[in-house]
Design a protein around this motif. Structure first.
Motif, short mmCIF file in Angstrom:
data_model
loop_
_atom_site.label_atom_id
_atom_site.label_comp_id
_atom_site.label_asym_id
_atom_site.label_seq_id
_atom_site.Cartn_x
_atom_site.Cartn_y
_atom_site.Cartn_z
N THR A 208 0.82 -1.21 0.00
CA THR A 208 0.00 0.00 0.00
C THR A 208 0.86 1.27 0.00
O THR A 208 0.32 2.38 -0.01
CB THR A 208 -0.94 0.02 1.23
OG1 THR A 208 -0.16 0.13 2.43
CG2 THR A 208 -1.79 -1.23 1.31
N GLU B 229 0.61 3.45 -3.40
CA GLU B 229 -0.71 4.09 -3.44
C GLU B 229 -0.79 5.19 -2.38
O GLU B 229 -1.35 6.26 -2.63
CB GLU B 229 -1.79 3.02 -3.21
CG GLU B 229 -3.23 3.52 -3.13
CD GLU B 229 -3.76 4.07 -4.45
OE1 GLU B 229 -3.15 3.82 -5.50
OE2 GLU B 229 -4.79 4.78 -4.40
N ARG C 217 -1.55 9.09 -3.32
CA ARG C 217 -2.73 9.71 -2.68
C ARG C 217 -2.31 10.95 -1.91
O ARG C 217 -3.02 11.95 -1.88
CB ARG C 217 -3.41 8.74 -1.72
CG ARG C 217 -4.25 7.70 -2.40
CD ARG C 217 -5.10 6.98 -1.37
NE ARG C 217 -5.77 5.83 -1.93
CZ ARG C 217 -6.69 5.12 -1.29
NH1 ARG C 217 -7.03 5.45 -0.06
NH2 ARG C 217 -7.26 4.08 -1.86
N GLN D 257 -1.13 5.31 3.45
CA GLN D 257 -0.89 3.88 3.21
C GLN D 257 -1.63 3.03 4.25
O GLN D 257 -2.10 1.94 3.95
CB GLN D 257 0.61 3.53 3.08
CG GLN D 257 1.47 3.75 4.32
CD GLN D 257 1.32 2.67 5.37
OE1 GLN D 257 1.02 1.53 5.05
NE2 GLN D 257 1.51 3.02 6.63
N VAL E 73 -5.19 2.74 3.13
CA VAL E 73 -5.38 1.72 2.08
C VAL E 73 -5.47 0.33 2.73
O VAL E 73 -6.32 -0.49 2.36
CB VAL E 73 -4.25 1.78 1.02
CG1 VAL E 73 -4.49 0.73 -0.08
CG2 VAL E 73 -4.15 3.16 0.39
N GLU F 241 -8.87 -0.08 4.25
CA GLU F 241 -9.86 -0.35 3.19
C GLU F 241 -9.80 -1.81 2.76
O GLU F 241 -10.84 -2.45 2.55
CB GLU F 241 -9.58 0.56 1.97
CG GLU F 241 -9.96 2.00 2.20
CD GLU F 241 -9.41 2.94 1.13
OE1 GLU F 241 -9.33 4.15 1.40
OE2 GLU F 241 -9.04 2.46 0.03
N SER G 177 -13.28 3.63 3.99
CA SER G 177 -12.24 4.63 3.70
C SER G 177 -12.16 5.67 4.81
O SER G 177 -13.06 6.50 4.95
CB SER G 177 -12.56 5.34 2.37
OG SER G 177 -12.58 4.40 1.34
#
Ligand SMILES: NC(=O)c1ccc[n+]([C@@H]2O[C@H](COP(=O)([O-])OP(=O)(O)OC[C@H]3O[C@@H](n4cnc5c(N)ncnc54)[C@H](OP(=O)(O)O)[C@@H]3O)[C@@H](O)[C@H]2O)c1
Length: 278
Positions: free
Chosen positions: A109, A112, A116, A253, A256, A259, A265
Motif C-alpha cells: 500500500t 498508493e 494519494r 498507506q 489503504v 480499506e 475509507s
C-alpha cells in the motif's frame, strides 16, 4: 468474561517488525476504528527475522484478520504468503497481509499511499519533471504508481549507479524512467524532487550537485519527524515553493490497508491533524 476472552471476540490486527515499538500504526488504526465506531485491537508485534515464518503461522492460528509489515520483513514475507498482489510483486515488497482461511495474501500500500498524499497536497506529477532520490525498497514501490500519473520524465538517482540501472531495466516500457547517479544530476532542473533515501535517519542528506529545483518547484520527503529535518533544510536552500514530509503518506498507506481489511475509507485529514498535534 476475562480480558483475553473478550479480546478474542473482537477483530485483531497488528504491525510486525524489528524494531516496531516506535511505530505510529497502532495509533493511526485506533483513530480510524474509533471514527467508524469499530471495536478492534491493533498491536505492535516485535518479530526477529529468524522467527518470522513460525510467528506468522501463530498469528494466523490466533485469529488475526490483518497484519502490516515493516522493516526488516517487507521483502522476505512475500515467500510466506499464499498469494501476492501484482503491485506488491512489482514493488518487491509486502507491507499488508490479509487473512484467508488457509493463510495470508500479501499486498503493498506504500506506492498508493504516496500518490494519494501527493494528490491530497495538490502536488502535480502529470507533465512534470520528477526526481526520485534513492533506489531502495520505497523508491522501487513508488516508481510504477508515479509513472501511472504520466510525468514528463522520472529520474531515479542514487549513490550507487547500479541500483537505478537495475530499476530502469525492471520498469522498461512502463514510462519515461531514466537512471542516474547523484553526481550526474549536475545542471538538471526538476519540478518535483522526492526524497526516498533513508539518509535523514542518520541526520544526513545525499550529496547532491548544485541547484536542482525549478523556481516554484516542490519537494516531498518520504521521511517524517526528526529524519525529515536535513531534507527540509536542503529544500529551503533550493527555495522550494512547497516542502512536505511523509507523515501524510504514512496515514494514507494505513488508510489503504484499512480499506483492504474492512472495506471502509478513513478520513485521513482528521487523523493526520490528530498526529500533528501530539
Ligand atoms: N512515509 C511512509 O509511509 C514511508 C514508507 C516507506 C518508507 N519510508 C521512508 O523512506 C525511506 C527509504 O526507505 P527504504 O525502505 O527504501 O530504505 P532502503 O531500502 O534501506 O533504501 C535506502 C536508500 O537510501 C539511500 N541512502 C541511505 N543513506 C544514504 C546517505 N547517507 N546518502 C545517500 N543515500 C543514502 C540508499 O542509497 P544507496 O542505494 O546508494 O545505498 C538507498 O537508496 C526511509 O526513510 C523510510 O523511513 C516512508
Amino acid at each position: 468474561m476475562g480480558a483475553a476472552a473478550e479480546l478474542r471476540k473482537i477483530s485483531r490486527y497488528g504491525v510486525i517488525g524489528q524494531p516496531v515499538a516506535h511505530s505510529l500504526s497502532p495509533r493511526i488504526h485506533a483513530l480510524f476504528a474509533k471514527a467508524f465506531g469499530i471495536d478492534l485491537s491493533y498491536e505492535a508485534i516485535e518479530i526477529a527475522p529468524a522467527d518470522l515464518a513460525a510467528r506468522l503461522q501463530q498469528l494466523h492460528a490466533d485469529g488475526y484478520s490483518g497484519i502490516n509489515v515493516t522493516l526488516p520483513h517487507k521483502a522476505v514475507v512475500a515467500a510466506l504468503c499464499e498469494g501476492v498482489s501484482e503491485r506488491a510483486q512489482i514493488a518487491g515488497a509486502v507491507n499488508c497481509l490479509k487473512r484467508t482461511d488457509s493463510g495470508w495474501i500479501g499486498d503493498n500500500t506504500d506506492g498508493e499511499g504516496l500518490v494519494r498524499d501527493l494528490a491530497r497536497l495538490g502536488i502535480a506529477v502529470a507533465g512534470q519533471r520528477v526526481l526520485l532520490l534513492g533506489a531502495g525498497g520505497a523508491a522501487r514501490g513508488a516508481i510504477d504508481p508515479l509513472l501511472a500519473l504520466h510525468p514528463k520524465e522520472l529520474v531515479v538517482s542514487s549513490r550507487n549507479p547500479w541500483k537505478p540501472e537495475a530499476l530502469a531495466e525492471q520498469f522498461k516500457g512502463r514510462g519515461p524512467l531514466r537512471p542516474c547517479t547523484h553526481l550526474a544530476l549536475k545542471g538538471d532542473h526538476y519540478d518535483l524532487i522526492i526524497n526516498a533515501t533513508s539518509a535523514g535517519h542518520a541526520g544526513g542528506m545525499p550529496r547532491l550537485p548544485g541547484p536542482l529545483l525549478v523556481e516554484g518547484g516542490s519537494c516531498y520527503d518520504l521521511s517524517y519527524g526528526k529524519a525529515h529535518a536535513p531534507f527540509a533544510a536542503w529544500a529551503q536552500q533550493q527555495s522550494a515553493a512547497k516542502t512536505d514530509d511523509g507523515l501524510g503518506m504514512l496515514v494514507e498507506q494505513a488508510a489503504v490497508s484499512f480499506e483492504i481489511w474492512l472495506g471502509k475509507s478513513p478520513d485521513v485529514e482528521a487523523v493526520l491533524a490528530a498526529l500533528r498535534t501530539r
